[in-house]
Design an enzyme around this catalytic site. Structure first.
Site: not given
Length: 703
Positions: A240, A333
């Protein structure tokens, strides 16, 4: 009385009605009422984790009357989370691959103990879709999202495509399947350097490498893949565009099984070292309410796109110049930094997780959630900021923490006497504070950090103090390159040693010596012994004790003279000056503290002796020669990229070390010729051991 169920507001409602008698008129009347149908919480849960997060989950479970089951490795047999649990089971050797990552063993313990659900905490199996799916087949509740959501969001490339379809902005880059080295390098050239190589299934900075130039691409790609394979068993990467002045802004989201989804506002986690967070805050500074709302709505859209359930964090990277933000990843999470969200929303997110896992509606919907004040979290790590933040290991010989209150919270899995192991993450604790606004919260943070004491290994506490007091940080000018940008300020030379501090340390040692002599005399039943006197006087004479200290390369000589009136004269001599403090009053105050009045000022100081080292915590809060190359910490040799006789240039990668589940590339400090390589791949090496010997300018230098 009668009742029936209906669906309203995406929750099961129970309507009840019946007939009662008015106690005044004695006439019967009909009544109706509705209430949300709540399913009971679990009776017993297993926590498949260790350290502070296991302890954190246990505290909420205990509050709710839920029994807890701990699992532990051989290295954690005496750990705090084991002591806190109602039951505890050994699941294997110290290495996490043989214990905390062993799904079979953990499921076996769940069955054996009768646990109805498993909370994975963070790390280890928390984002393992296969584990969640297997628990579903075993009829054990996974306190987390469904495996399908983890699979979609666990792949950085797949998640990017899902986000684009959900109209969530993403960073320009290559997220495809082609993993050929040359192809990826070509894509990096198209994107434009600098670029960021990231493990497709990565997290926590693992498998992430910044590449500044094309020449560095191949070695950084190899290193990223190796680390990704060790951490996630998958070496696929994506490439990226690397934003030069980015901010890391993330949004806490929560969704239930009934279709409700909310955001609990944002956190700023921009201040990082080695791509890992060390100081987080909520909310993020400098954002408009409109931008905060947009971030929250996009985060909820991201969660809904994968039918998410439970706690999750959508991470965005924000360009600091124009405040445009892009989806980075979703952590499926509970995050390490979740307490700061709890502090500003007055919630218990672990309790929310338990409610959702039991099948209940979210405790609050979006219109009911409000921000309250500001919060910071400082991560207390066993690491050496002056050695590139490399992890440290060893015993916690002395630990003194700030006092907990409504504005100060401490999350830890360790107490004094415990040991930080090479096998696990080096985080000791999280210091969380709350104030009415950012200024107030930061003031509370600085005070709490000044009260934190650790002896036995290197920590980042002093670094955090410097960071929290930096003018740019106080102004809210945060970005991921903050530490590098202000490196000169962050690592400024230590100020000259205050003679008053040396005097306090000396008095503490002298008084403790006298106290030890007194106790020995009492134990020998010799009350008439002159050693039972606290004054230090001997035969009615003024006496003196001398001490010698070494601070880096400076020798410091101290003389403590006992006066007849119980006071002390302290003479401190450094290479540059002599300072004398007369008529000092001093007394011990607890295990490690001394109270001294010096020149009309009262000091309370902690002084802890560790072997021949003296650690002084006052109220105000190794040099290597060129040509050397040594281990910066206890580690395993992962790769050696040179051999005797090789010509190397300064900055060339020579050895790759593995420690604390991270790779560290060791580069040559000089141009020269390798004369010897002391260790082989796979060997464990202690800290500060020579790795390579160089021949430099016709002279052999051993490293």
């Amino acid at each position: 009385m009668s009742s029936f169920l209906l669906s309203a507001n995406r929750a099961a409602l129970r309507m009840r009605w019946g007939t009662s008698v008015n106690p005044v008129s004695a006439k019967p009347f009909r009544w109706y009422t509705t209430e949300i149908e709540r399913k009971p919480l679990f009776d017993k849960i297993l926590i498949a984790n260790r350290g502070e997060i296991a302890c954190r989950i246990m505290r909420t479970a205990k509050k709710l009357g839920i029994k807890t089951v701990a699992v532990f490795s051989d290295a954690d047999r005496n750990a705090l989370h084991v002591k806190m649990a109602d039951e505890a089971y050994n699941i294997g050797p110290a290495a996490s691959a043989e214990s905390y990552l062993k799904a079979d063993k953990i499921i076996e313990v769940a069955r054996m103990s009768g646990a109805q659900a498993i909370h994975p905490g963070y790390g280890f199996l928390s984002e393992n879709a296969g584990f969640a799916e297997r628990l579903a087949k075993e009829n054990i509740t996974f306190i987390g999202p469904p495996g399908s959501a983890m699979t979609s969001m666990g792949s950085k490339s797949e998640s990017k495509f899902i986000m684009q379809a959900a109209k969530v902005p993403v960073v320009p880059g290559y997220h495809g399947e082609n993993q050929d080295d040359a192809f990826l390098k070509a894509e990096a050239a198209k994107i434009g350097y600098p670029v960021l190589i990231k493990a497709v299934k990565g997290g926590g900075g693992k498998g992430m490498r910044i590449v500044e130039t094309p020449e560095d691409f191949e070695i950084m790609l190899e290193s990223s893949r190796r680390e990704a394979m060790k951490s996630f068993s998958d070496d696929k990467v994506l490439v990226e565009k690397y934003l030069v002045t980015p901010r890391h802004v993330e949004v806490q989201v929560f969704a239930d099984k009934l279709g409700n989804a909310v955001y609990l506002f944002e956190r700023d986690c921009s201040v990082q070292r080695r791509h890992q967070k060390i100081l987080e805050e909520a909310p993020a500074p400098g954002l408009s309410e409109e931008l905060r709302r947009e971030l929250g709505e996009k985060a909820v859209a991201a969660a809904k796109a994968v039918n998410y359930v439970g706690a999750g964090t959508v991470e965005f990277i924000m360009d600091n110049t124009d405040q445009k933000f892009y989806f980075m990843e979703m952590n499926t999470r509970l995050q390490v930094e979740h307490p700061i969200t709890e502090m500003i929303t007055n919630t218990d997110l672990v309790q929310w997780q338990l409610e959702v896992a039991a099948g209940n509606r979210l405790p609050q919907l979006q219109h009911e959630l409000k921000k309250d004040g500001w919060a910071f979290e400082a991560r207390i790590y066993a690491e050496n900021p002056n050695n590139n933040f490399l992890p440290d290991v060893g015993p916690l010989l002395h630990v003194q923490t700030p006092e907990a209150s409504s504005s100060v919270r401490l999350e830890t899995g360790f107490v004094q006497g415990d040991e930080i192991s090479v096998h696990y993450d080096p985080m000791i604790a999280k210091l969380v504070v709350h104030g009415e606004d950012r200024t107030a919260a930061l003031r509370i943070l600085r005070k709490a950090l000044s009260e934190y004491e650790v002896v036995g290994l290197n920590t980042n506490i002093e670094f955090l103090k410097t960071l929290a007091a930096h003018p740019a940080f106080i102004a809210g000018e945060v970005e991921t390159g903050f530490i590098k940008k202000y490196e000169a300020d962050m690592f400024a030379p230590a100020p000259p040693l205050d003679p008053a501090t040396v005097a306090q340390a000396s008095l503490s040692m002298v008084l403790r010596d006298l106290e030890a002599s007194k106790q020995a005399a009492i134990a020998a039943d010799d009350a008439s012994s002159p050693f039972t006197l606290n004054s230090g006087l001997r035969l009615n004479q003024i006496s003196e004790q001398k001490l010698a200290f070494k601070l880096e390369d400076q020798d410091v000589q101290v003389g403590v003279e006992f006066n007849k009136d119980g006071t002390y004269n302290v003479r401190v001599q450094t290479p540059s000056k002599i300072t004398v403090f007369n008529k000092v009053m001093a007394k011990l105050a607890g295990e490690s503290s001394v109270i001294a009045e010096i020149e009309n000022r009262m000091y309370k100081t902690s002084v802890v002796q560790e072997g021949d080292q003296v650690h002084v915590f006052a109220e105000e809060g190794k040099e290597e020669k060129a040509g050397s190359l040594r281990t910066p910490m206890p580690c395993k040799i992962s790769q050696v990229m040179c051999k005797p006789g090789d010509k190397v240039v300064k900055g060339q990668a020579l050895v790759i070390l593995e420690a604390m589940k991270m790779e560290h590339i060791i580069k040559s400090p000089v141009d020269g010729i390798v004369s010897d390589v002391f260790f082989n791949v796979g060997e464990m090496v202690a800290e500060n051991k020579s790795l390579i010997a160089f021949e430099e300018k016709d002279e052999e230098t051993e490293a």
